[in-house]
Scaffold this motif. Sequence first.
Motif, PDB file in Angstrom:
ATOM      1  N   LYS A  35      -8.900  13.555   3.604  1.00 54.69           N
ATOM      2  CA  LYS A  35      -9.910  13.049   2.673  1.00 54.69           C
ATOM      3  C   LYS A  35     -10.518  11.759   3.193  1.00 54.69           C
ATOM      4  N   LEU A  36     -11.771  11.550   2.828  1.00 58.59           N
ATOM      5  CA  LEU A  36     -12.468  10.307   3.127  1.00 58.59           C
ATOM      6  C   LEU A  36     -12.741   9.588   1.816  1.00 58.59           C
ATOM      7  N   ALA A  37     -12.803   8.275   1.880  1.00 62.20           N
ATOM      8  CA  ALA A  37     -13.151   7.480   0.700  1.00 62.20           C
ATOM      9  C   ALA A  37     -13.779   6.174   1.148  1.00 62.20           C
ATOM     10  N   LYS A  38     -14.597   5.632   0.276  1.00 68.35           N
ATOM     11  CA  LYS A  38     -15.160   4.291   0.453  1.00 68.35           C
ATOM     12  C   LYS A  38     -14.549   3.418  -0.629  1.00 68.35           C
ATOM     13  N   LEU A  39     -14.107   2.252  -0.234  1.00 65.29           N
ATOM     14  CA  LEU A  39     -13.400   1.363  -1.144  1.00 65.29           C
ATOM     15  C   LEU A  39     -14.044  -0.011  -1.153  1.00 65.29           C
ATOM     16  N   LYS A  40     -13.999  -0.654  -2.295  1.00 67.49           N
ATOM     17  CA  LYS A  40     -14.354  -2.069  -2.403  1.00 67.49           C
ATOM     18  C   LYS A  40     -13.742  -2.566  -3.697  1.00 67.49           C
ATOM     19  N   ARG A  61     -12.115  -3.398   6.307  1.00 63.82           N
ATOM     20  CA  ARG A  61     -10.769  -3.976   6.389  1.00 63.82           C
ATOM     21  C   ARG A  61     -10.045  -3.662   5.095  1.00 63.82           C
ATOM     22  N   LEU A  62      -8.840  -3.161   5.192  1.00 63.05           N
ATOM     23  CA  LEU A  62      -8.067  -2.760   4.022  1.00 63.05           C
ATOM     24  C   LEU A  62      -6.745  -3.510   3.986  1.00 63.05           C
ATOM     25  N   THR A  63      -6.438  -4.066   2.823  1.00 62.77           N
ATOM     26  CA  THR A  63      -5.125  -4.648   2.600  1.00 62.77           C
ATOM     27  C   THR A  63      -4.374  -3.713   1.665  1.00 62.77           C
ATOM     28  N   ILE A  64      -3.200  -3.305   2.074  1.00 66.26           N
ATOM     29  CA  ILE A  64      -2.334  -2.524   1.198  1.00 66.26           C
ATOM     30  C   ILE A  64      -1.261  -3.484   0.711  1.00 66.26           C
ATOM     31  N   ASP A  68       6.689  -6.591  -1.635  1.00 63.12           N
ATOM     32  CA  ASP A  68       7.355  -7.614  -0.828  1.00 63.12           C
ATOM     33  C   ASP A  68       6.548  -8.093   0.375  1.00 63.12           C
ATOM     34  N   ALA A  69       5.350  -7.534   0.581  1.00 64.26           N
ATOM     35  CA  ALA A  69       4.522  -7.931   1.723  1.00 64.26           C
ATOM     36  C   ALA A  69       3.165  -7.254   1.614  1.00 64.26           C
ATOM     37  N   ASP A  70       2.206  -7.711   2.409  1.00 68.19           N
ATOM     38  CA  ASP A  70       0.909  -7.046   2.505  1.00 68.19           C
ATOM     39  C   ASP A  70       0.767  -6.472   3.907  1.00 68.19           C
ATOM     40  N   VAL A  71       0.092  -5.334   3.992  1.00 70.85           N
ATOM     41  CA  VAL A  71      -0.238  -4.726   5.276  1.00 70.85           C
ATOM     42  C   VAL A  71      -1.753  -4.780   5.402  1.00 70.85           C
ATOM     43  N   VAL A  72      -2.267  -5.431   6.446  1.00 75.37           N
ATOM     44  CA  VAL A  72      -3.706  -5.564   6.655  1.00 75.37           C
ATOM     45  C   VAL A  72      -4.110  -4.640   7.791  1.00 75.37           C
ATOM     46  N   LEU A  73      -5.075  -3.760   7.505  1.00 72.22           N
ATOM     47  CA  LEU A  73      -5.531  -2.776   8.479  1.00 72.22           C
ATOM     48  C   LEU A  73      -6.977  -3.026   8.880  1.00 72.22           C
ATOM     49  N   GLU A  74      -7.218  -3.035  10.172  1.00 73.87           N
ATOM     50  CA  GLU A  74      -8.549  -3.157  10.753  1.00 73.87           C
ATOM     51  C   GLU A  74      -8.994  -1.757  11.194  1.00 73.87           C
ATOM     52  N   PRO A  75     -10.273  -1.571  11.562  1.00 72.08           N
ATOM     53  CA  PRO A  75     -10.731  -0.265  12.029  1.00 72.08           C
ATOM     54  C   PRO A  75      -9.865   0.272  13.171  1.00 72.08           C
ATOM     55  N   GLY A  76      -9.514   1.537  13.060  1.00 65.09           N
ATOM     56  CA  GLY A  76      -8.684   2.180  14.066  1.00 65.09           C
ATOM     57  C   GLY A  76      -7.196   2.040  13.826  1.00 65.09           C
ATOM     58  N   GLU A  77      -6.810   1.325  12.769  1.00 64.86           N
ATOM     59  CA  GLU A  77      -5.387   1.157  12.464  1.00 64.86           C
ATOM     60  C   GLU A  77      -5.013   2.013  11.258  1.00 64.86           C
ATOM     61  N   VAL A  90      -6.562  -2.834  -1.527  1.00 68.36           N
ATOM     62  CA  VAL A  90      -7.592  -3.822  -1.839  1.00 68.36           C
ATOM     63  C   VAL A  90      -8.537  -3.921  -0.643  1.00 68.36           C
ATOM     64  N   ALA A  91      -9.838  -3.891  -0.929  1.00 72.71           N
ATOM     65  CA  ALA A  91     -10.843  -4.053   0.122  1.00 72.71           C
ATOM     66  C   ALA A  91     -11.827  -5.124  -0.325  1.00 72.71           C
ATOM     67  N   ASP A  92     -11.868  -6.238   0.381  1.00 69.26           N
ATOM     68  CA  ASP A  92     -12.785  -7.328   0.038  1.00 69.26           C
ATOM     69  C   ASP A  92     -14.231  -6.994   0.408  1.00 69.26           C
ATOM     70  N   GLU A  93     -14.401  -6.095   1.379  1.00 71.63           N
ATOM     71  CA  GLU A  93     -15.720  -5.627   1.790  1.00 71.63           C
ATOM     72  C   GLU A  93     -15.687  -4.104   1.721  1.00 71.63           C
ATOM     73  N   GLU A  94     -16.849  -3.456   1.720  1.00 71.88           N
ATOM     74  CA  GLU A  94     -16.828  -1.992   1.689  1.00 71.88           C
ATOM     75  C   GLU A  94     -16.082  -1.485   2.918  1.00 71.88           C
ATOM     76  N   THR A  95     -15.142  -0.610   2.669  1.00 73.22           N
ATOM     77  CA  THR A  95     -14.256  -0.095   3.706  1.00 73.22           C
ATOM     78  C   THR A  95     -14.207   1.422   3.620  1.00 73.22           C
ATOM     79  N   ALA A  96     -14.319   2.083   4.761  1.00 73.33           N
ATOM     80  CA  ALA A  96     -14.213   3.541   4.811  1.00 73.33           C
ATOM     81  C   ALA A  96     -12.839   3.898   5.373  1.00 73.33           C
ATOM     82  N   ILE A  97     -12.176   4.832   4.693  1.00 77.80           N
ATOM     83  CA  ILE A  97     -10.839   5.236   5.124  1.00 77.80           C
ATOM     84  C   ILE A  97     -10.717   6.752   5.183  1.00 77.80           C
TER      85      ILE A  97
END
Length: 123
Positions: A35-40, A61-64, A68-77, A90-97
């Motif tokens: 599945k694809l989604a756009k998040l903000k 950029r997506l923060t999960i 007990d911690a945050d995981v920050v993902l950049e494009p390609g991660e 959480v996505a501070d900017e529009e993010t495609a996943i």
Amino acid sequence: MSKSVVPVNIADKLSQFSELWSQKKVAVLNDYEVKLAKLKGEFVWHTHEDTDELFLVISGRLTIQLRDADVVLEPGELYVVPRGVEHCPVADEETAILLLEPAGTINTGDAGGPMTKAAEILN
């Protein structure tokens, strides 16, 4: 049964919708949906008791958030949230996943609520 010989073009599929937090099914792999989604903004804290959930960032950029911690993902991660682990994307900017999870997985897991949406098929 004939299998499709047309590849899925992710950029083309992403250009077909603008709704945020609305999963679009673009392929099926055995009993899993791709599945694809756009998040903000911020989603809801939730858990999937019976399945892991794979998040792959295509753009943005997506923060999960985990308890007990945050995981920050950049494009390609990508990151796999293990089954039973409470999380909140959480996505501070529009993010495609891209998401990979068993068919029928509810996007809000055990939380339910107004953000619960079934994945739509995107042709």
